[in-house]
Design a protein around this motif. Structure first.
Motif, mmCIF file in Angstrom:
data_model
loop_
_atom_site.group_PDB
_atom_site.id
_atom_site.type_symbol
_atom_site.label_atom_id
_atom_site.label_comp_id
_atom_site.label_asym_id
_atom_site.label_seq_id
_atom_site.Cartn_x
_atom_site.Cartn_y
_atom_site.Cartn_z
ATOM 1 N N UNK A 114 0.302 -1.615 0.042
ATOM 2 C CA UNK A 114 0.923 -0.247 -0.168
ATOM 3 C C UNK A 114 0.691 1.646 0.309
ATOM 4 N N UNK A 115 2.244 0.765 -0.222
ATOM 5 C CA UNK A 115 3.369 2.001 0.078
ATOM 6 C C UNK A 115 3.320 2.741 1.377
ATOM 7 N N UNK A 116 2.945 2.646 1.875
ATOM 8 C CA UNK A 116 3.599 2.924 3.457
ATOM 9 C C UNK A 116 4.726 2.523 4.313
ATOM 10 N N UNK A 117 5.212 3.025 4.948
ATOM 11 C CA UNK A 117 7.262 2.594 5.273
ATOM 12 C C UNK A 117 6.633 1.957 6.084
ATOM 13 N N UNK A 118 7.057 0.705 6.412
ATOM 14 C CA UNK A 118 7.122 -0.402 6.861
ATOM 15 C C UNK A 118 8.461 -0.523 8.505
ATOM 16 N N UNK A 119 9.848 -0.495 7.008
ATOM 17 C CA UNK A 119 11.181 -0.508 7.666
ATOM 18 C C UNK A 119 11.753 0.719 7.212
ATOM 19 N N UNK A 120 12.779 0.914 7.726
ATOM 20 C CA UNK A 120 13.170 1.458 7.491
ATOM 21 C C UNK A 120 15.413 0.933 7.301
ATOM 22 N N UNK A 121 15.824 0.880 6.057
ATOM 23 C CA UNK A 121 17.944 -0.232 5.671
ATOM 24 C C UNK A 121 17.503 1.543 6.464
ATOM 25 N N UNK A 122 19.133 1.149 7.062
ATOM 26 C CA UNK A 122 19.976 2.340 7.764
ATOM 27 C C UNK A 122 21.269 1.581 7.132
ATOM 28 N N UNK A 123 22.171 2.085 6.372
ATOM 29 C CA UNK A 123 23.418 2.130 6.230
ATOM 30 C C UNK A 123 24.193 2.696 6.128
ATOM 31 N N UNK A 124 24.974 2.739 7.518
ATOM 32 C CA UNK A 124 26.770 3.284 7.436
ATOM 33 C C UNK A 124 28.091 3.057 6.819
ATOM 34 N N UNK A 125 28.794 4.160 6.652
ATOM 35 C CA UNK A 125 30.070 3.734 6.121
ATOM 36 C C UNK A 125 30.735 4.080 7.299
ATOM 37 N N UNK A 126 31.488 3.503 7.589
ATOM 38 C CA UNK A 126 32.903 3.932 8.888
ATOM 39 C C UNK A 126 33.575 4.529 8.140
ATOM 40 N N UNK A 127 34.043 5.707 8.263
ATOM 41 C CA UNK A 127 35.213 6.890 7.822
ATOM 42 C C UNK A 127 35.870 7.108 8.005
ATOM 43 N N UNK A 128 36.006 6.693 9.237
ATOM 44 C CA UNK A 128 36.934 7.443 10.304
ATOM 45 C C UNK A 128 38.631 7.028 9.612
ATOM 46 N N UNK A 129 39.160 6.113 9.249
ATOM 47 C CA UNK A 129 40.017 5.354 9.222
ATOM 48 C C UNK A 129 40.822 6.601 7.766
ATOM 49 N N UNK A 130 39.489 6.876 7.035
ATOM 50 C CA UNK A 130 39.898 7.638 5.422
ATOM 51 C C UNK A 130 39.963 8.872 5.649
ATOM 52 N N UNK A 131 39.464 9.344 7.357
ATOM 53 C CA UNK A 131 39.389 10.693 7.349
ATOM 54 C C UNK A 131 42.000 11.011 7.905
ATOM 55 N N UNK A 132 41.492 9.970 8.521
ATOM 56 C CA UNK A 132 43.185 10.074 9.392
ATOM 57 C C UNK A 132 43.945 9.648 8.836
ATOM 58 N N UNK A 133 43.602 9.081 7.486
ATOM 59 C CA UNK A 133 44.976 9.168 6.549
ATOM 60 C C UNK A 133 44.853 10.367 5.977
ATOM 61 N N UNK A 134 43.609 11.098 5.242
ATOM 62 C CA UNK A 134 43.969 11.788 4.460
ATOM 63 C C UNK A 134 44.561 13.095 5.647
ATOM 64 N N UNK A 135 44.631 12.746 6.641
ATOM 65 C CA UNK A 135 45.185 14.030 7.353
ATOM 66 C C UNK A 135 46.371 13.558 7.566
ATOM 67 N N UNK A 136 47.182 12.589 7.352
ATOM 68 C CA UNK A 136 48.202 11.848 7.438
ATOM 69 C C UNK A 136 49.116 12.473 6.271
ATOM 70 N N UNK A 137 48.288 11.893 5.096
ATOM 71 C CA UNK A 137 48.983 12.177 3.766
ATOM 72 C C UNK A 137 48.912 13.747 3.562
ATOM 73 N N UNK A 138 48.462 15.166 4.152
ATOM 74 C CA UNK A 138 48.986 15.996 4.332
ATOM 75 C C UNK A 138 49.666 16.622 5.497
#
Length: 408
Positions: free
Chosen positions: A118-142
């Motif tokens: 019927x078009x009602x929202x019955x669930x929400x898929x919450x997907x997360x990508x942990x980019x903490x290491x990418x942030x830290x790696x970017x800091x090291x590259x700079x």
């Protein structure tokens, strides 16, 4: 040899990205292995619990906004049924082996609805990508200036969040303007002779979704009434302005034309000169109480429903042609007639009343017919309210709905 059945539960657990399944009340219904690893939690610590009890803001960070931003995104997905990708978020989480100690984390979240038939929202898929290491790696590259890099990324993410919020507020203001315009152009009708009629206009949920639906009722010479509904493609102020032009044009054409088909033909020619009027649908009926007949013609619009006193419902679908401005010139639009008895009910509406995502329109028409039969003894005002209550989704529709109910 037939292919083996797919084990979707196993697929969910094997997904490489962290995924939570949330109920409409934001209770955690399930979590895959990747999410459990990234969060450092056991399944029993998550399932059945409120999301923000499990993952609260860092109490030691006065600027923490992870809960507020995520909750706002989830609420929009729940209200609109539309997927939303969030900008980079800093959302610290409590260390699993050190209660009260929060670890700095950066995430890229996506929230997607799961809809029922019927078009009602019955669930929400919450997907997360942990980019903490990418942030830290970017800091090291700079050059190792980690604090500066993290501050820059976080600042940009916050700025994007603020820009998105300003855009939502601007759209909300536009929605208020459009609704005021709609109300001015679609006033409650004056009494038309001694006939009982009810009208409704139900705006869509969401700041961007106010559309160009309209209705019109007019008394004609003799014991006759012209009734029309229409639907302009598009959203917002532009659609509402086009709606006003076409509604006025059809109202004027009705007084001069020799029937609904001719009136729609005239307005179709006019629509070709109006930007944004392409593919507008409309239907007009002329009710004649002297002859107990209804003349009707449709320009690509859902068929009016005629509820007979015995409870049967007749769809007036024998005079349907392409939308306004989308048919060859010098070809007459079709017009048909239907007979009615005293105490019958005529219902005109726009597609927001019957259409739902991934559902055939015939299902919606059958749902309308069933509701009409069950409420056939209600007066027009009661019947209009009952139709909106039963046929529109509980969370609100993503398309406008115009409705006219007339006791014949």
């Amino acid at each position: 040899m037939s292919e083996p059945a797919i084990d979707y539960a196993a697929v969910f657990q094997a997904l490489p990205g962290g995924v939570l399944l949330l109920t409409p009340r934001f209770m955690i219904a399930d979590a895959n292995e990747a999410l459990l690893r990234r969060a450092g939690r056991e399944r029993g610590q998550l399932i059945g619990r409120y999301l923000f009890d499990v993952f609260p803001d860092n109490p030691d960070d006065p600027d923490a906004s992870g809960v507020r931003n995520l909750k706002a995104s989830l609420e929009r997905v729940l209200a609109t049924g539309v997927r939303e990708t969030m900008p980079l978020q800093r959302y610290d989480i409590e260390a699993p082996d050190r209660p009260g100690v929060f670890e700095e984390r950066y995430w890229r979240p996506v929230n997607a609805p799961v809809l029922d038939a019927g078009g009602r929202v019955v669930l929400i898929v919450h997907r997360v990508e942990d980019v903490t290491e990418i942030v830290r790696a970017g800091a090291l590259d700079r050059g190792g200036d980690r604090d500066r890099m993290e501050a820059e990324l976080y600042t940009r993410a916050r700025e994007l969040q603020e820009v998105n919020e300003r855009l939502r507020q601007a759209h909300a203001r536009e929605r208020e303007v459009v609704l005021a315009l709609q109300e001015a152009m679609l006033p409650a009708p004056r009494p038309v002779g001694h006939h009982r009629a009810a009208v409704r206009y139900q705006p869509a949920v969401g700041a961007l979704n106010v559309c160009g639906d309209w209705y019109d009722l007019a008394e004609l010479p003799g014991d006759r009434m012209a009734v029309a509904v229409g639907d302009v493609v598009g959203h917002g102020l532009d659609a509402a302005c086009v709606m006003g032009q076409l509604r006025s044009a059809l109202s004027a054409a009705t007084l001069a034309a020799g029937g609904p088909a001719r009136a729609l033909e005239v307005v179709g020619l006019y629509a070709r000169s109006v930007d944004g009027a392409e593919s507008t649908t409309a239907v007009q009926v002329i009710i004649d109480w002297t002859t107990h007949t209804i003349a009707y013609s449709s320009a690509g619009h859902p068929p009016p429903a005629l509820l007979h006193p015995d409870g049967t419902v007749e769809l007036l679908d024998r005079a349907t042609d392409p939308p306004l401005g989308a048919r060859p010139e010098h070809v007459d639009r079709p017009e048909a007639h239907a007979a009615f008895e005293d105490d019958a009910v005529l219902v005109l509406y726009t597609d927001g009343l019957i259409e739902r995502r991934r559902e055939d329109i015939d299902v919606g028409l059958a749902r309308l017919a069933d509701a009409l039969t069950r409420h056939r003894r209600a007066d027009p005002e009661e019947l209009a309210d009952a139709l909106l209550a039963e046929l529109l989704l509980p969370g609100g529709a993503t398309d406008d709905t115009a409705l006219v109910v007339i006791r014949l």
